[in-house]
Design an enzyme around this catalytic site. Structure first.
Site, short mmCIF file in Angstrom:
data_model
loop_
_atom_site.label_atom_id
_atom_site.label_comp_id
_atom_site.label_asym_id
_atom_site.label_seq_id
_atom_site.Cartn_x
_atom_site.Cartn_y
_atom_site.Cartn_z
N LEU A 1 -12.05 0.39 -3.19
CA LEU A 1 -12.07 -0.82 -4.01
C LEU A 1 -11.99 -0.49 -5.51
CD1 LEU A 1 -14.77 -2.90 -2.06
CD2 LEU A 1 -12.28 -3.01 -1.84
N SER A 2 -11.59 0.75 -5.81
CA SER A 2 -11.28 1.16 -7.18
C SER A 2 -12.45 1.15 -8.13
CB SER A 2 -10.15 0.31 -7.75
OG SER A 2 -9.01 0.48 -7.01
N SER A 3 -13.58 1.70 -7.70
CA SER A 3 -14.70 1.81 -8.63
C SER A 3 -14.34 2.75 -9.79
CB SER A 3 -15.95 2.29 -7.91
OG SER A 3 -15.71 3.56 -7.34
N ASP B 1 -4.38 0.35 -9.53
CA ASP B 1 -5.81 0.04 -9.67
C ASP B 1 -6.17 -0.29 -11.12
OD1 ASP B 1 -5.59 0.87 -7.07
OD2 ASP B 1 -6.68 2.75 -7.35
N ASP C 1 2.96 2.01 -4.95
CA ASP C 1 2.97 2.07 -6.44
C ASP C 1 3.58 3.37 -6.95
OD1 ASP C 1 0.68 3.59 -5.79
OD2 ASP C 1 -0.63 2.62 -7.27
N GLU D 1 0.85 -1.20 0.00
CA GLU D 1 0.00 0.00 0.00
C GLU D 1 0.88 1.24 0.00
OE1 GLU D 1 -3.04 -0.17 -1.20
OE2 GLU D 1 -3.64 -1.49 0.45
#
Ligand code: GLA
Length: 392
Positions: free
Chosen positions: A129-131, A178, A41, A38
């Site tokens: 959650l990367s919608s 993501d 990236d 986390e």
């Protein structure tokens, strides 16, 4: 008909109601949950996400002009635009992800055609959650399919195009994770991604484990500004360390030993931010090794350590997330639990023994509302498939 499940058919019917003609494709972009890695990236480091069964789908039909007409089922809202006239929209925020994707693909030199489409998603929004990546990636697949260019970009190129939409059109300075997992996820596999080279490796998700996601439903209002602040703190750490470690470009290049040796160069806050990132990269590598040996106790230990590091060193947890994580860990079948995504709210993920899912959910519903006055949501999931297009 090649529908992967029963979520597409009602959207086909909605499309027919809205456009009075049959749709020809459904483009699907999944959300993701990150197992570990986390805030690494954007530091050129490592991540280990899985794609979710939950996704955004666009049931669509190509047009032969430059017009895009979209109806969002959840917002019960239309948005229309011309591919030659893209403009950030202050009120219909979801439109910026789809416009941004069109902008980014056109920036890559692709000539697009318009679509008619119905959009629907079941990735919880603003929950870590990367919608948004799911929407971008579904839109990318829809536009590329319409213009007959689905094979023009490979997976990493498509992920980068979607990240550019998010960074430059929507204006959120996120990393690549993501979009990458949404494009490249594989059923029953976690994806070990090197966010510098974009090389990736499938890591089988163990048969004898399951994932439980606890949604705190707590507001993430701080997320944007604090996320950017963390990025800056990491960059300032790199700039200071470069004085003594001239070869480094990002925290990815710094070992724990080097960081300790040069601790005096950094302010206490920047040092702790750097310690999280450097330690988290090491934990991702250790997690990949532990998964390959099916050592789930070790994976759980590393997930727990990741959460503590995010809580105390990176300071992106929240009271709600800590309560959620504690509730998950209180059940014996839980190997480990941690916040997932950017933090400040949103979701936590637990690695659990198969069969323990219900006990974890029960513990969450018993403990979390009492402590927070918020009613949470709980989802169970396994590693699922990445973005795809199906012919209707
Ligand atoms: C958000 C960003 C990702 C990543 C995570 C934190 O999800 O979109 O790029 O930085 O936060 O790991």
């Amino acid at each position: 008909m090649n529908n992967s499940d029963n979520r597409t058919q009602p959207l086909v019917e909605e499309f027919v109601r809205r456009f009075a003609t049959q749709p020809t494709y459904v483009a699907i972009g999944p959300g993701r949950v990150n197992l570990i890695g986390e805030h690494t990236d954007y530091n050129d480091g490592y991540v280990l996400p899985v794609a979710l069964k939950r996704d955004v789908r666009i049931v669509m039909r190509p047009r032969n002009d430059q017009h895009v007409r979209l109806y969002s089922l959840e917002y019960d809202e239309w948005f229309e635009f011309d591919l030659a006239q893209l403009a950030y929209n202050e009120t219909i925020l979801w439109s910026n992800y789809v416009q941004g994707m069109a902008w980014s693909l056109q920036e890559s030199g692709l000539k697009l055609v318009g679509i008619d489409g119905v959009i629907s998603g079941n990735v919880p929004r603003a929950s870590g959650l990367s919608s948004s990546a799911a929407l971008e990636v579904a839109m990318a697949k829809a536009l590329l399919t319409a213009s007959g260019q689905l094979a023009v970009l490979d997976g990493p190129q498509l992920a980068k195009a979607a990240q550019r939409a998010e960074n430059q059109f929507v204006g959120v300075n996120s990393g690549i994770m993501d979009q990458f997992i949404s494009v490249l996820g594989v059923e029953n596999q976690a994806l070990f991604i090197d966010c510098r080279s974009l090389a990736y490796q499938l890591v089988p998700f163990p048969e004898n484990a399951a994932l439980v996601i606890g949604n705190t439903k707590a507001s993430r209002s701080l997320a944007g500004s604090a996320y950017n602040q963390r990025r800056q703190e990491c960059e300032s750490g790199v700039a200071l360390l470069q004085a003594v470690l001239p070869g480094i470009q990002a925290l990815r290049d710094v070992s724990s030993e080097q960081l300790e040796a040069h601790k005096a160069l950094l302010s206490p806050v920047v040092y702790r931010r750097c310690r999280h990132v450097v330690g988290e990269d090491e934990r991702v590598l250790q997690t990949v090794a532990a998964l390959k040996q099916n050592n789930l106790a070790e994976v759980g230990r590393l997930m727990n350590a990741s959460h503590e590091s995010l809580r105390y060193d990176y300071e992106v947890s929240s009271e709600a997330l800590d309560i959620m994580v504690d509730a998950m860990r209180s059940v014996p079948g839980c190997y480990g639990a941690r916040l997932t995504g950017a933090g400040f709210g949103g979701c936590a993920v637990a690695l659990v023994e198969p069969g323990a899912e219900q006990a974890i959910a029960d513990a969450i519903f018993e403990k979390y509302p009492k402590a927070t006055n918020i009613w949470p949501e709980v989802y169970t999931t396994r590693a699922s498939t990445g973005a795809r297009v199906e012919t209707l």
